[in-house]
Each structure stands twice: as structure tokens, then as C-alpha cells.
Motif scaffolding. Structure first.
Motif, PDB file in Angstrom:
ATOM      1  N   THR A   1       0.909  -1.038  -0.249  1.00 50.82           N
ATOM      2  CA  THR A   1      -0.071   0.184   0.028  1.00 50.82           C
ATOM      3  C   THR A   1       0.999   1.085  -0.123  1.00 50.82           C
ATOM      4  OG1 THR A   1      -0.173  -0.202   2.489  1.00 50.82           O
ATOM      5  CG2 THR A   1      -1.891  -1.007   1.120  1.00 50.82           C
ATOM      6  N   ARG A   2       1.261   1.591  -1.190  1.00 48.03           N
ATOM      7  CA  ARG A   2       2.451   2.473  -1.321  1.00 48.03           C
ATOM      8  C   ARG A   2       2.255   3.358  -2.691  1.00 48.03           C
ATOM      9  NH1 ARG A   2       7.293  -1.632  -0.929  1.00 48.03           N
ATOM     10  NH2 ARG A   2       7.187  -2.307  -2.908  1.00 48.03           N
ATOM     11  N   ASN A   3       2.929   4.358  -2.844  1.00 50.75           N
ATOM     12  CA  ASN A   3       2.905   4.889  -4.489  1.00 50.75           C
ATOM     13  C   ASN A   3       1.633   5.257  -4.741  1.00 50.75           C
ATOM     14  OD1 ASN A   3       5.809   4.746  -4.569  1.00 50.75           O
ATOM     15  ND2 ASN A   3       5.655   2.442  -4.645  1.00 50.75           N
ATOM     16  N   GLY A   4       0.609   5.393  -4.212  1.00 51.11           N
ATOM     17  CA  GLY A   4      -0.569   5.869  -4.896  1.00 51.11           C
ATOM     18  C   GLY A   4      -1.285   4.665  -5.047  1.00 51.11           C
ATOM     19  N   VAL A   5      -1.305   3.272  -5.118  1.00 51.19           N
ATOM     20  CA  VAL A   5      -1.922   2.115  -5.554  1.00 51.19           C
ATOM     21  C   VAL A   5      -2.676   1.761  -4.413  1.00 51.19           C
ATOM     22  CG1 VAL A   5      -1.742  -0.131  -6.518  1.00 51.19           C
ATOM     23  CG2 VAL A   5      -0.053   1.457  -6.834  1.00 51.19           C
ATOM     24  N   TRP A   6      -3.765   1.432  -4.624  1.00 55.75           N
ATOM     25  CA  TRP A   6      -4.947   1.000  -3.555  1.00 55.75           C
ATOM     26  C   TRP A   6      -5.867  -0.195  -3.998  1.00 55.75           C
ATOM     27  CZ3 TRP A   6      -9.541   1.969  -5.985  1.00 55.75           C
ATOM     28  CH2 TRP A   6      -9.673   2.811  -6.725  1.00 55.75           C
ATOM     29  N   THR A   7      -6.383  -0.872  -3.187  1.00 51.81           N
ATOM     30  CA  THR A   7      -7.345  -1.781  -3.400  1.00 51.81           C
ATOM     31  C   THR A   7      -8.584  -1.515  -2.532  1.00 51.81           C
ATOM     32  OG1 THR A   7      -5.899  -3.560  -4.751  1.00 51.81           O
ATOM     33  CG2 THR A   7      -8.097  -4.335  -3.778  1.00 51.81           C
ATOM     34  N   LEU A   8      -9.778  -1.669  -3.114  1.00 49.95           N
ATOM     35  CA  LEU A   8     -10.941  -1.564  -2.281  1.00 49.95           C
ATOM     36  C   LEU A   8     -11.635  -2.961  -2.343  1.00 49.95           C
ATOM     37  CD1 LEU A   8     -12.718   1.578  -3.475  1.00 49.95           C
ATOM     38  CD2 LEU A   8     -11.262   1.385  -1.585  1.00 49.95           C
ATOM     39  N   ASP A   9     -12.033  -3.352  -1.226  1.00 57.14           N
ATOM     40  CA  ASP A   9     -12.864  -4.649  -0.984  1.00 57.14           C
ATOM     41  C   ASP A   9     -14.357  -4.339  -0.908  1.00 57.14           C
ATOM     42  OD1 ASP A   9     -13.622  -7.225  -0.814  1.00 57.14           O
ATOM     43  OD2 ASP A   9     -12.516  -7.802   0.929  1.00 57.14           O
ATOM     44  N   LEU A  10     -15.090  -3.984  -1.797  1.00 58.64           N
ATOM     45  CA  LEU A  10     -16.470  -3.524  -1.464  1.00 58.64           C
ATOM     46  C   LEU A  10     -17.222  -4.707  -1.352  1.00 58.64           C
ATOM     47  CD1 LEU A  10     -16.572  -1.019  -4.395  1.00 58.64           C
ATOM     48  CD2 LEU A  10     -15.940  -0.401  -2.018  1.00 58.64           C
ATOM     49  N   ARG A  11     -18.058  -5.101  -0.067  1.00 56.54           N
ATOM     50  CA  ARG A  11     -18.800  -6.138   0.246  1.00 56.54           C
ATOM     51  C   ARG A  11     -20.171  -5.840   0.776  1.00 56.54           C
ATOM     52  NH1 ARG A  11     -14.737 -10.783   3.061  1.00 56.54           N
ATOM     53  NH2 ARG A  11     -16.236 -11.781   2.447  1.00 56.54           N
ATOM     54  N   SER A  12     -21.164  -6.647   0.291  1.00 61.88           N
ATOM     55  CA  SER A  12     -22.480  -6.202   1.130  1.00 61.88           C
ATOM     56  C   SER A  12     -23.210  -7.501   0.924  1.00 61.88           C
ATOM     57  CB  SER A  12     -23.276  -5.300   0.275  1.00 61.88           C
ATOM     58  OG  SER A  12     -24.563  -5.109   0.783  1.00 61.88           O
ATOM     59  N   ARG A  13     -24.036  -8.005   2.018  1.00 58.82           N
ATOM     60  CA  ARG A  13     -24.879  -9.007   1.684  1.00 58.82           C
ATOM     61  C   ARG A  13     -26.202  -8.558   1.015  1.00 58.82           C
ATOM     62  NH1 ARG A  13     -26.409 -10.227   7.873  1.00 58.82           N
ATOM     63  NH2 ARG A  13     -26.514  -7.820   7.863  1.00 58.82           N
ATOM     64  N   HIS A  14     -26.470  -7.559   0.657  1.00 57.53           N
ATOM     65  CA  HIS A  14     -27.403  -6.904  -0.102  1.00 57.53           C
ATOM     66  C   HIS A  14     -27.196  -7.059  -1.543  1.00 57.53           C
ATOM     67  CE1 HIS A  14     -28.897  -4.501   3.392  1.00 57.53           C
ATOM     68  NE2 HIS A  14     -28.966  -5.774   3.801  1.00 57.53           N
ATOM     69  N   PRO A  15     -28.138  -7.518  -2.423  1.00 58.71           N
ATOM     70  CA  PRO A  15     -27.951  -7.151  -4.021  1.00 58.71           C
ATOM     71  C   PRO A  15     -27.826  -5.738  -4.324  1.00 58.71           C
ATOM     72  CG  PRO A  15     -30.264  -7.471  -3.306  1.00 58.71           C
ATOM     73  CD  PRO A  15     -29.412  -7.323  -1.974  1.00 58.71           C
ATOM     74  N   PHE A  16     -27.516  -5.684  -5.592  1.00 61.47           N
ATOM     75  CA  PHE A  16     -27.676  -4.476  -6.415  1.00 61.47           C
ATOM     76  C   PHE A  16     -29.241  -4.064  -6.737  1.00 61.47           C
ATOM     77  CE2 PHE A  16     -23.145  -4.629  -8.085  1.00 61.47           C
ATOM     78  CZ  PHE A  16     -22.500  -3.628  -7.220  1.00 61.47           C
ATOM     79  N   HIS A  17     -29.698  -2.969  -6.585  1.00 62.87           N
ATOM     80  CA  HIS A  17     -30.713  -2.374  -6.874  1.00 62.87           C
ATOM     81  C   HIS A  17     -30.864  -2.351  -8.412  1.00 62.87           C
ATOM     82  CE1 HIS A  17     -34.397   0.058  -8.037  1.00 62.87           C
ATOM     83  NE2 HIS A  17     -34.657   0.076  -6.595  1.00 62.87           N
ATOM     84  N   PRO A  18     -31.723  -3.361  -9.184  1.00 61.62           N
ATOM     85  CA  PRO A  18     -31.597  -3.671 -10.738  1.00 61.62           C
ATOM     86  C   PRO A  18     -31.570  -2.053 -11.346  1.00 61.62           C
ATOM     87  CG  PRO A  18     -32.991  -5.050  -9.792  1.00 61.62           C
ATOM     88  CD  PRO A  18     -32.800  -4.097  -8.685  1.00 61.62           C
ATOM     89  N   GLU A  19     -32.684  -1.151 -11.038  1.00 59.29           N
ATOM     90  CA  GLU A  19     -32.876  -0.179 -11.702  1.00 59.29           C
ATOM     91  C   GLU A  19     -31.723   0.961 -11.539  1.00 59.29           C
ATOM     92  OE1 GLU A  19     -35.379  -1.368 -10.324  1.00 59.29           O
ATOM     93  OE2 GLU A  19     -36.629  -1.888 -12.084  1.00 59.29           O
ATOM     94  N   ARG A  20     -31.264   0.935 -10.319  1.00 60.32           N
ATOM     95  CA  ARG A  20     -30.227   1.997  -9.834  1.00 60.32           C
ATOM     96  C   ARG A  20     -28.791   1.392 -10.623  1.00 60.32           C
ATOM     97  NH1 ARG A  20     -32.551   2.307  -4.458  1.00 60.32           N
ATOM     98  NH2 ARG A  20     -30.903   0.983  -3.581  1.00 60.32           N
ATOM     99  N   LEU A  21     -28.636   0.230 -10.760  1.00 64.74           N
ATOM    100  CA  LEU A  21     -27.303  -0.449 -11.247  1.00 64.74           C
ATOM    101  C   LEU A  21     -27.434  -0.078 -12.877  1.00 64.74           C
ATOM    102  CD1 LEU A  21     -24.823  -1.935 -11.204  1.00 64.74           C
ATOM    103  CD2 LEU A  21     -26.264  -4.050 -11.657  1.00 64.74           C
ATOM    104  N   LEU A  22     -28.466  -0.243 -13.425  1.00 61.69           N
ATOM    105  CA  LEU A  22     -28.695   0.239 -14.996  1.00 61.69           C
ATOM    106  C   LEU A  22     -28.462   1.579 -15.257  1.00 61.69           C
ATOM    107  CD1 LEU A  22     -29.773  -0.755 -17.820  1.00 61.69           C
ATOM    108  CD2 LEU A  22     -32.150   0.014 -16.958  1.00 61.69           C
ATOM    109  N   HIS A  23     -28.917   2.316 -14.354  1.00 60.67           N
ATOM    110  CA  HIS A  23     -28.526   3.884 -14.648  1.00 60.67           C
ATOM    111  C   HIS A  23     -27.439   4.361 -14.146  1.00 60.67           C
ATOM    112  CE1 HIS A  23     -32.880   4.434 -16.267  1.00 60.67           C
ATOM    113  NE2 HIS A  23     -33.212   3.763 -15.080  1.00 60.67           N
ATOM    114  N   ASP A  24     -26.810   3.984 -13.153  1.00 59.56           N
ATOM    115  CA  ASP A  24     -25.707   4.545 -12.595  1.00 59.56           C
ATOM    116  C   ASP A  24     -24.345   3.635 -12.653  1.00 59.56           C
ATOM    117  OD1 ASP A  24     -26.886   6.683 -11.979  1.00 59.56           O
ATOM    118  OD2 ASP A  24     -27.283   6.322  -9.871  1.00 59.56           O
ATOM    119  N   VAL A  25     -24.444   2.394 -13.570  1.00 59.63           N
ATOM    120  CA  VAL A  25     -23.263   1.461 -13.417  1.00 59.63           C
ATOM    121  C   VAL A  25     -22.053   2.392 -13.871  1.00 59.63           C
ATOM    122  CG1 VAL A  25     -23.640   0.978 -15.912  1.00 59.63           C
ATOM    123  CG2 VAL A  25     -22.655  -0.687 -14.310  1.00 59.63           C
TER     124      VAL A  25
END
Length: 366
Positions: free
Chosen positions: A242-266
Motif C-alpha cells: 500500500t504505497r505509491n498511490g496504488v490502492w485496492t478496495l474490497d467492496l462487500r455487502s450481503r445485499h443485492p444491487f438495485h436493478p434500476e439503480r445499477l442500470l442507470h448508474d453503473v
């Protein structure tokens, strides 16, 4: 009986591929190389097969193909060629150099099947699967938006993959990553590579720092390679710097994506110059494991079959080098269902048209 080892070599850079291949042959006079290049034009597909050793070119042939695709090349030319070379007493090992831009996983999968007992390549085994990268161009290749076609590297006339898409698949699948360029000269690219290569892969700095003997001392297990790219098992690389500005996000949720929100804001998640991959579920098809794969300015979303015994979840691993991380966290949090939406159940989505069908295909009756 000793089984002849086969090392599979991939790259998105023709200079890196050929220089690596030459170095391996010079250091191992009893190794033979098979280099394939696929050509696709209006007269049909063809494959150029060059067989070479430290003494020079042994064969150079153009072989017509019914379909100019990688799987066809493996089935129609590589398998019989490898079998023939394994029977030649001059050779103790074979290096199969894939067409530039070709992904190694489907080739290795096909070879693995052909190497089973009773199959045509039963007398061979898989050594390491290897890919080559040049740190000087790695950052732009992985996160930029160049297409293979724009570099004259498309495998077929309709190959619209980004360079980053091909590179990410090669680096993520390889047992060994051979690196050209010094860490100190390219610190961002060097750290970026360590975030996106397979966590159990071996990084070797210096194109000529390994020999064929090193690469055949191990055996590639196709199931291990498949798992590395399986979104069901996606996870950040443990110990990545974790240096030189390189990063990794681990984005996690038990919830599903909202279909319409995913479609419009993917685009909020899919358009930044990052490497992203993972899995998700949506309430409009709760039985379907959906996959997410992004690199090189392109995003692929699809369905990968049922969840089976797995508990559905949503998990994206995203790596970048810019200032996008806060916005990505915010977008992810807003695209998944809220606690209140989850409590209302999935019935409202099951009873109306599926807006994600263009991406995920028709949903099942289940």
C-alpha cells in the motif's frame, strides 16, 4: 513413464513474447517452442505455426482454420503438434507461445483435458503457465482504454477487447509473471502489478531470470488456475504493498444491487480507470450468480449460473492509482439495496420486466 512438460507463454507485447521465448530456447537446447499467430481476413482464418529450437526454425507453416479462434487453434493444430513433438527424442520440454493478446485459461483448460489418461496428450503434462509484462507500459496497458485492434493485435476481425482486458486475464491466471523493468524506475506500475496478479503466483524480476528447468519443475493444476479468475473466489491479494498511490478496495455487502439503480448508474462503478472484478446478485433473479469484470476502460457483466449452496452476496475488488476510491465507495453503497428495501422482500422485482435482461439474458422460471 516420464511425461513431457509443456510451458504455456502469453503476452500482450510481441517483443516481450518473442524475446522471452528466445531466451528460454538459448538456455535450453533440448527445448522446442511452438509459436502460434492467428490471422483472420475475408478469405477465412489461418494460423501460422512456427516450431523452433536453439538451433533455429524447424517448421514454419500456415494452416487454414475453419474458425479463426483460439479454442479452434488449440483443437485443430496445437494438440496434434504437441503430440508429435513429444514423440521426438530430441526434445525434453515444449514451450507453447500463444498468439499475442490470447488469454491462457481457455488454452490450458483444453490442454488439461487432452492430457488425461487415454486422451491424445496423455504423454505430456503442464508445467508453469507464464506471462510477461513490461513495467514501462503496464500501467497504461492495464488501466488505459486502448483496444487490441488499435495496436494491430486483435485475434479476429470482431475482436474488440481492450488491451487491459486481455492483460488482466493473463496476469490473473499465470503461475509465473516475468517482469521487464526495474521496480525503482516504475514504482506505481510495479505495485499495481502486485495488486492484480494472482496471490499465489510467482513474480520474477528480469525476463531472463528463469530457465525452462525452473518452469518445468512445477506442475500447473487447471483447477487452481480456474479458481484464480473465478469471481466466486475473488479477494484482494494478501500482502500487496500500500504505497505509491496504488490502492485496492474490497467492496462487500450481503445485499443485492438495485436493478434500476445499477442500470442507470453503473458508470459510477464501471467507467473509472480501474481494474475491477467480482460477483453480485439482484432481486429480479435471486438464483443467479452474476459476474463483474472490468479493465482497460471496458466492463463486462453477465450471468454465471446458479448460486448453488453458496449464500448470495455482492463483492467487488477494485484496484486503482488515482483519487477514485471515495467516489467508488459511495457509489457502491448507493447501488445496493438499503436495509428497508431488503425488508420489503424481492417480490416487487419478480413480478415486472427484468431491466437487466440485455446484460444477463432471460431469467429462469425459478
Amino acid at each position: 513413464m516420464t511425461r513431457t512438460p509443456v510451458v504455456v507463454l502469453s503476452s500482450v507485447d510481441p517483443v516481450e513474447r518473442d524475446a522471452t521465448l528466445l531466451g528460454l530456447l538459448i538456455d535450453s537446447p533440448r527445448t522446442v517452442a511452438v509459436r502460434h499467430d492467428i490471422h483472420d481476413d475475408e478469405d477465412g482464418g489461418a494460423i501460422r505455426r512456427v516450431v523452433a529450437s536453439a538451433d533455429g526454425v524447424v517448421e514454419d507453416e500456415i494452416v487454414p482454420l475453419e474458425h479463426a479462434c483460439l479454442s479452434c487453434a488449440v483443437r485443430e493444430d496445437a494438440v496434434p503438434t504437441l503430440r508429435r513433438l513429444a514423440d521426438d527424442p530430441r526434445w525434453d520440454a515444449v514451450v507453447l507461445a500463444l498468439p499475442v493478446g490470447a488469454e491462457s485459461l481457455p488454452v490450458v483448460r483444453a490442454l488439461g483435458w487432452a492430457m488425461r489418461a487415454g486422451e491424445p496428450l496423455a504423454g505430456l503434462r503442464l508445467g508453469d503457465t507464464v506471462t510477461t509484462v513490461d513495467l514501462a507500459g503496464f500501467h497504461d496497458d492495464l488501466l488505459g482504454d486502448d483496444l487490441l485492434d488499435e495496436r494491430g493485435l486483435a485475434l479476429t476481425a470482431d475482436d474488440r477487447r481492450a488491451v487491459g482486458e486481455a492483460l488482466a486475464a493473463q496476469v490473473g491466471h499465470a503461475d509465473v509473471v516475468l517482469v521487464t523493468g526495474a521496480r525503482d524506475d516504475h514504482p506505481v506500475a510495479s505495485d499495481l502489478l502486485d495488486h492484480v496478479r494472482a496471490g499465489d503466483a510467482r513474480r520474477v524480476d528480469g525476463r531472463h531470470a528463469v530457465t525452462v528447468a525452473d518452469l518445468v519443475a512445477h506442475e500447473h493444476h487447471p483447477a487452481t488456475g480456474e479458481r484464480r479468475l473465478d469471481p466466486a473466489h475473488v479477494a484482494p491479494v494478501a500482502g500487496a504493498p500500500t504505497r505509491n498511490g496504488v490502492w485496492t478496495l474490497d467492496l462487500r455487502s450481503r445485499h443485492p444491487f438495485h436493478p434500476e439503480r445499477l442500470l442507470h448508474d453503473v458508470r459510477r462503478l464501471g467507467s473509472p480507470p480501474v481494474r475491477s472484478r467480482g460477483r453480485f446478485h439482484v432481486p429480479s433473479r435471486p438464483d443467479t450468480l452474476c459476474v463483474w469484470d472490468g479493465a482497460g476502460g471496458q466492463l463486462s457483466i453477465g450471468a454465471a449460473g446458479p448460486w448453488g449452496r453458496r449464500t448470495p452476496d455482492t463483492r467487488l475488488v477494485v484496484t486503482g492509482t488515482g483519487d477514485e476510491a471515495p467516489a467508488l465507495r459511495e457509489a457502491f453503497a448507493e447501488l445496493v439495496l438499503s436495509d428497508a428495501e431488503v425488508r420489503r422482500g424481492y417480490a416487487p422485482w419478480l413480478g415486472r420486466p427484468d431491466v437487466l435482461a440485455p446484460w444477463l439474458g432471460d431469467r429462469t422460471s425459478a
